[in-house]
Design an enzyme around this catalytic site. Structure first.
Site, PDB file in Angstrom:
ATOM      1  N   CYS A  15      56.182  49.469  34.646  1.00  0.00           N
ATOM      2  CA  CYS A  15      56.302  48.644  35.854  1.00  0.00           C
ATOM      3  C   CYS A  15      54.969  48.505  36.577  1.00  0.00           C
ATOM      4  O   CYS A  15      54.755  49.091  37.632  1.00  0.00           O
ATOM      5  CB  CYS A  15      57.345  49.244  36.791  1.00  0.00           C
ATOM      6  SG  CYS A  15      57.890  48.084  38.070  1.00  0.00           S
ATOM      7  N   HIS A  17      52.340  44.934  36.524  1.00  0.00           N
ATOM      8  CA  HIS A  17      52.528  43.537  36.924  1.00  0.00           C
ATOM      9  C   HIS A  17      53.754  42.922  36.243  1.00  0.00           C
ATOM     10  O   HIS A  17      54.659  42.412  36.894  1.00  0.00           O
ATOM     11  CB  HIS A  17      51.280  42.723  36.603  1.00  0.00           C
ATOM     12  CG  HIS A  17      50.053  43.262  37.260  1.00  0.00           C
ATOM     13  ND1 HIS A  17      49.979  43.480  38.616  1.00  0.00           N
ATOM     14  CD2 HIS A  17      48.853  43.644  36.750  1.00  0.00           C
ATOM     15  CE1 HIS A  17      48.782  43.964  38.917  1.00  0.00           C
ATOM     16  NE2 HIS A  17      48.087  44.077  37.801  1.00  0.00           N
ATOM     17  N   CYS A  49      42.377  45.170  38.926  1.00  0.00           N
ATOM     18  CA  CYS A  49      41.206  44.300  38.846  1.00  0.00           C
ATOM     19  C   CYS A  49      40.348  44.403  40.101  1.00  0.00           C
ATOM     20  O   CYS A  49      39.201  43.933  40.108  1.00  0.00           O
ATOM     21  CB  CYS A  49      41.628  42.853  38.619  1.00  0.00           C
ATOM     22  SG  CYS A  49      42.822  42.239  39.823  1.00  0.00           S
ATOM     23  N   TYR A 168      34.124  42.750  31.884  1.00  0.00           N
ATOM     24  CA  TYR A 168      34.289  42.558  33.326  1.00  0.00           C
ATOM     25  C   TYR A 168      34.291  43.878  34.096  1.00  0.00           C
ATOM     26  O   TYR A 168      33.661  44.002  35.155  1.00  0.00           O
ATOM     27  CB  TYR A 168      35.585  41.801  33.607  1.00  0.00           C
ATOM     28  CG  TYR A 168      35.463  40.293  33.510  1.00  0.00           C
ATOM     29  CD1 TYR A 168      34.250  39.652  33.721  1.00  0.00           C
ATOM     30  CD2 TYR A 168      36.572  39.514  33.226  1.00  0.00           C
ATOM     31  CE1 TYR A 168      34.147  38.279  33.647  1.00  0.00           C
ATOM     32  CE2 TYR A 168      36.483  38.127  33.151  1.00  0.00           C
ATOM     33  CZ  TYR A 168      35.271  37.509  33.359  1.00  0.00           C
ATOM     34  OH  TYR A 168      35.167  36.147  33.285  1.00  0.00           O
ATOM     35  N   ALA A 297      56.581  41.270  27.788  1.00  0.00           N
ATOM     36  CA  ALA A 297      55.645  40.506  28.620  1.00  0.00           C
ATOM     37  C   ALA A 297      54.451  41.374  28.969  1.00  0.00           C
ATOM     38  O   ALA A 297      54.523  42.608  28.969  1.00  0.00           O
ATOM     39  CB  ALA A 297      56.344  40.027  29.902  1.00  0.00           C
TER      40      ALA A 297
END
Length: 467
Positions: A15, A17, A49, A168, A297
């Protein structure tokens, strides 16, 4: 008149995103269903992020980096199992075993529908000394809330830090360290920073700015060993080209799908990413037919990558959210197809705004896709304005079909939204000729009479015509 469906029991495993949005959406659409949510941590929905921004002091309140909570999902009707480690899942038998990490108690749960949203895990190669470094705390990961706290409380207060991985995560972390006066070294096996995100016309400018800010670039070097100092005051990062003595090292070498629970039970890519169809339904092992009772997902599964038309592994929060919403839409029956992704992304480094969508030239070569690339540099707005600054725009396209396959932008002015325009063009299967003729506004405050998006497309058309 429609007939209400029979209530189902759903198990959502993981759990962050995808799991958060899947649980919310399922319960909103089916408030009479039983939804069990299993998460090994005590928090959910953390926006990882933003770790570099938090570390660098650019976040007003780190608690606001959570956009949901166990209480919020409970209020919707979810049965929350926080700090529960799922030990095993019997996909065919529709049951799982989870251990309460607080009490140690193990329990079995049955379900009608399984939603796999187990996310990803940091890449931790079998490098000598890495496990010991992680245990000692001199080597850190950068993925979750606890990692972020450790980096901010320890590495950000150090004299020197080495970051392994120039994607990144690594790129943003070394920026924040250098801004705070921490001596930063960026190490990567590839010969360019951000090599998987941008091509050389852009990465060369990024590397120049790093040099201006005192960041040591150790590119084209593979880490071969971590050695903890005998005094316990630091770690030596050994590479194929040298040694770097620092107080802390941070692993930011990418992510892999966290799908060990489903090994041998579901079809996956070689890296473990669960294969799904256009309705986010997974394939039982050995089957060519997707199951309506198993959906996946987020970082645990594949995405349809529109620039190539193939399924790929691209872990991004934006992909996770869109896929999770489709899980809810398709959990009873296939209703809404996944439109795919262009992997559109952006990053701010110092005063540089960078954004990209779709294939880079290097990415095309890695996937054995034939492409051409066109680059222009022009001021983002007219030079009669009191200030302006150059934008570098690179367009990647198919030399046979002329289809737009990707683009990259860099500027000291914020041009990141240009990547969204390219994302739409790729998804709509625009050619460079069409992109060159799109109606883009002109206003001297914002852009040239010929916007740089249109200008780079026009240049690509000219280069194609000259062939």
């Amino acid at each position: 008149m429609t007939t209400a469906s029979t209530p189902k029991t759903v198990a959502v495993v993981g759990c962050t995103h995808a799991g958060t949005f899947a649980a919310q959406s399922i319960l909103t659409a089916h408030p009479d269903w039983t939804v069990h949510v299993f998460e090994r941590n005590d928090t959910l929905s953390f926006l990882s992020c933003g770790i570099a921004l938090w570390v660098g002091g650019h976040v007003s309140d780190p608690n606001r980096m959570f956009y949901s909570s166990p209480a919020a999902l409970t209020e919707l009707g979810a049965q929350m199992h926080m700090q529960h480690d799922v030990l095993s899942v019997d996909v065919a038998g529709k049951s799982l075993v989870a251990r309460d990490l607080t009490s140690g108690e193990e329990s079995t749960y049955v379900f009608d529908k399984l939603v796999v949203t187990t996310g990803s895990k940091p890449v931790t190669p079998p490098i000598p000394g890495l496990a010991e470094g992680l245990e000692d705390g001199r080597v850190m990961l950068c993925k979750n809330w606890d990692h972020g706290k450790a980096i901010k409380e320890n590495a950000m207060q150090a004299d020197s830090v080495a970051v392994i991985g120039a994607g990144y995560i690594g790129a943003e972390l070394v920026e924040q360290f250098s801004e705070a006066g921490v001596r930063a070294t960026l190490i990567d096996g590839l010969d360019r920073a951000l090599a998987k995100n941008f091509d050389a016309p852009i990465t060369e400018q990024v590397e120049a700015v790093y040099a201006e800010h005192g960041v040591e670039l150790a590119l084209g070097q593979m880490v071969t060993e971590f050695r903890l100092n005998e005094s316990g005051t630091g770690v030596t990062v050994v590479t194929t080209a040298g040694e770097y003595d620092v107080d802390y090292a941070i692993m930011g070498a990418g992510f892999l799908p966290r799908t060990d629970l489903f090994e041998g039970q579901l079809e996956t890519l070689p890296n473990g990413a669960i294969k799904t169809d256009e309705y986010m339904r997974a394939f039982p092992a050995g089957s060519t037919e997707a199951s309506s009772d198993i959906l996946a997902a987020g970082d645990s599964c594949t995405v349809l990558y529109n620039p190539t038309g193939t399924y790929d592994y691209i872990p991004l929060a934006t992909n996770a959210v869109r896929q999770a919403l489709l899980v809810a839409a398709n959990i009873e029956e296939p209703m809404q197809k996944y439109m795919g992704t262009q992997a559109t992304s952006a990053v701010q480094l110092y005063d540089l705004s960078l954004a990209a969508s779709g294939l880079t030239q290097a990415g095309a070569e890695a996937r054995d896709v034939n492409t051409r690339s066109t680059t222009i540099v022009q001021d983002y707005r007219p030079d009669f304005m009191l200030t302006t600054t150059p934008v570098t725009a690179t367009l990647t396209w198919d030399p046979e079909t002329h289809r737009v396959l990707g683009a990259q932008f860099l500027c000291r002015h914020d041009v990141a939204e240009a990547a969204n325009a390219i994302s739409i063009a790729i998804q709509a299967r625009f050619t460079i000729d069409q992109l060159a003729n799109v109606d883009l506004f002109f206003q001297p405050n914002f852009c040239q009479p010929v916007n740089f998006i249109g200008a780079v497309a026009m240049q690509a058309v000219a280069e194609q015509d000259a062939c």
